[in-house]
Design an enzyme around this catalytic site. Sequence first.
Site, short mmCIF file in Angstrom:
data_model
loop_
_atom_site.label_atom_id
_atom_site.label_comp_id
_atom_site.label_asym_id
_atom_site.label_seq_id
_atom_site.Cartn_x
_atom_site.Cartn_y
_atom_site.Cartn_z
N GLU A 1 0.86 5.71 0.27
CA GLU A 1 0.20 6.99 0.47
C GLU A 1 0.90 7.97 -0.48
O GLU A 1 2.12 7.86 -0.71
CB GLU A 1 0.30 7.47 1.91
CG GLU A 1 -0.33 6.51 2.92
CD GLU A 1 -1.79 6.20 2.66
OE1 GLU A 1 -2.49 7.08 2.09
OE2 GLU A 1 -2.24 5.09 2.98
N ASP B 1 0.84 -1.18 0.00
CA ASP B 1 0.00 0.00 0.00
C ASP B 1 0.89 1.24 0.00
O ASP B 1 1.98 1.23 0.58
CB ASP B 1 -0.94 0.04 1.21
CG ASP B 1 -1.94 1.16 1.10
OD1 ASP B 1 -2.93 1.01 0.34
OD2 ASP B 1 -1.75 2.21 1.76
N ASP C 1 -2.87 -0.21 6.04
CA ASP C 1 -3.74 -0.70 4.96
C ASP C 1 -3.19 -1.96 4.32
O ASP C 1 -3.95 -2.85 3.92
CB ASP C 1 -3.93 0.39 3.91
CG ASP C 1 -4.86 1.50 4.39
OD1 ASP C 1 -5.48 1.33 5.47
OD2 ASP C 1 -4.98 2.53 3.71
N HIS D 1 -5.61 4.43 6.34
CA HIS D 1 -5.01 5.46 5.48
C HIS D 1 -3.54 5.72 5.80
O HIS D 1 -3.03 6.79 5.50
CB HIS D 1 -5.81 6.77 5.53
CG HIS D 1 -7.21 6.63 5.00
ND1 HIS D 1 -7.48 6.27 3.71
CD2 HIS D 1 -8.41 6.80 5.62
CE1 HIS D 1 -8.80 6.22 3.54
NE2 HIS D 1 -9.38 6.53 4.68
#
Length: 461
Positions: free
Chosen positions: A15, A13, A155, A150
């Site tokens: 960001e 994952d 995640d 998040h």
Amino acid sequence: MSKTSFPRLAFVDLETTGGTATTDRVTEVGIIEVDEDGVRQWSSLVNPEMPIPPFIQGLTGITNDMVANAPTFAELADDIHARLADRVFIAHNARFDHGFLKNEFRRTGHEFRPPVLCTVRLSRKLFPGFARHNLDSIVERHRLEVTQRHRALGDAQLIWQFWQKLPESHAPAVIEEAVSRLLTRPTMPSRLDALQMDSVPSTHGVYLFYGENDLPLYIGKANNLRRRILSHFSTDHALPKELAISQQVERIDWLHASGELGALLKEAELIKKLKPAHNVKLRANEEICSWRLLERNGSLRLGLAVTDDLFFGHDTALYGLYTSKRRATDAMKSVADAHALCHVTLGLEKPRGGKACFASQVKKCLGVCAGREPVAEHNARVLEALAGLRLRAWPYPGPIGIVEGDSLHVIDGWAYLGTIHAKDDPRILLRRGQQRFDRDVYQILQKKLAALGDRVIALNG
């Protein structure tokens, strides 16, 4: 599910500073490596070398201050690349994460083409009864344990938990089959991202392939866009043309159509407009012509008619469609010879100073030009010989609209004027005036009109 089926996995994952992989940058990476040696977790903040928008800071909790002294992606690239090497890349909405990493790695000179598994697609395949498959819905549905939503590692942990939950509801063989199907992709050209195919709809439409310098290569229509596009990149190309296209394509585009008819009409229109290199049959040809049957001094004669004639589509005495005057003449001479018709009387050859035609001297013409055959009999045989070539004249007093789904296709005199929403005013297209007869529109429609019934609407031009 046994580890031996899929021995090396990476649950990933990211960001980021936004949603556009080509301009936004990564702010955090979370990776969970799963293999025969166990499970290992790793994450790092990343200096994106650009400001993080306030909205993104509020969503992720990652601020500009937090990443100010973090390593850049270039500094982490070798480590991240090694962690993902020779693993199945698993992410939720994988196109997003894979796209960002691919762009980041491109900037650092790393090749990145892993087998990719999207858990959104996997959830849809294994749990088709549910409408929503975003990560929050999956967390609630499978009662996953949330640590940091998040955030990259938090995640990634949720995706790993979802994977571990699958054997509770599905047999290992079912899961393996679903995963294998999602991992099995056609071989896409090197400059294309296979994951972009996830956004191609399985609906009617037209697709466009572009090559080097964005030049159009090929345009096609499909009842299922996604399936048809993917078929071009199968490993067992039946035709050299298919192989050539698959090797040259660098960009794909597509247009939705309301149905098969709309796709056919749009395909023909775009091919004439863009002239792609690998479409030959539907390319515009300025010499499209036909034979018009005329009566002169009691005899039936032929005269060439071209599609620039605005009455072309409405004429009831046209025969055959040809791509050049030479081909039209050669084809009609063959018909005349097959039926022992007179070339001179038909106007296919110039008269020989009042003499009978050469064919009559060798018994290939029954002699209408020499008075041996009555003109009326020759005329009757001409009509019989040409019957199968007769074009259908436009069967309506003016333009029509054909309803297909929520669209209205506007046609006049075998010319396609365009497609609008069924609720819109067709006068926006009718103002274009009479258009040139279109051979392809004629061939598409002339056999379909009878079956369309009340879907055909007469329009006031």
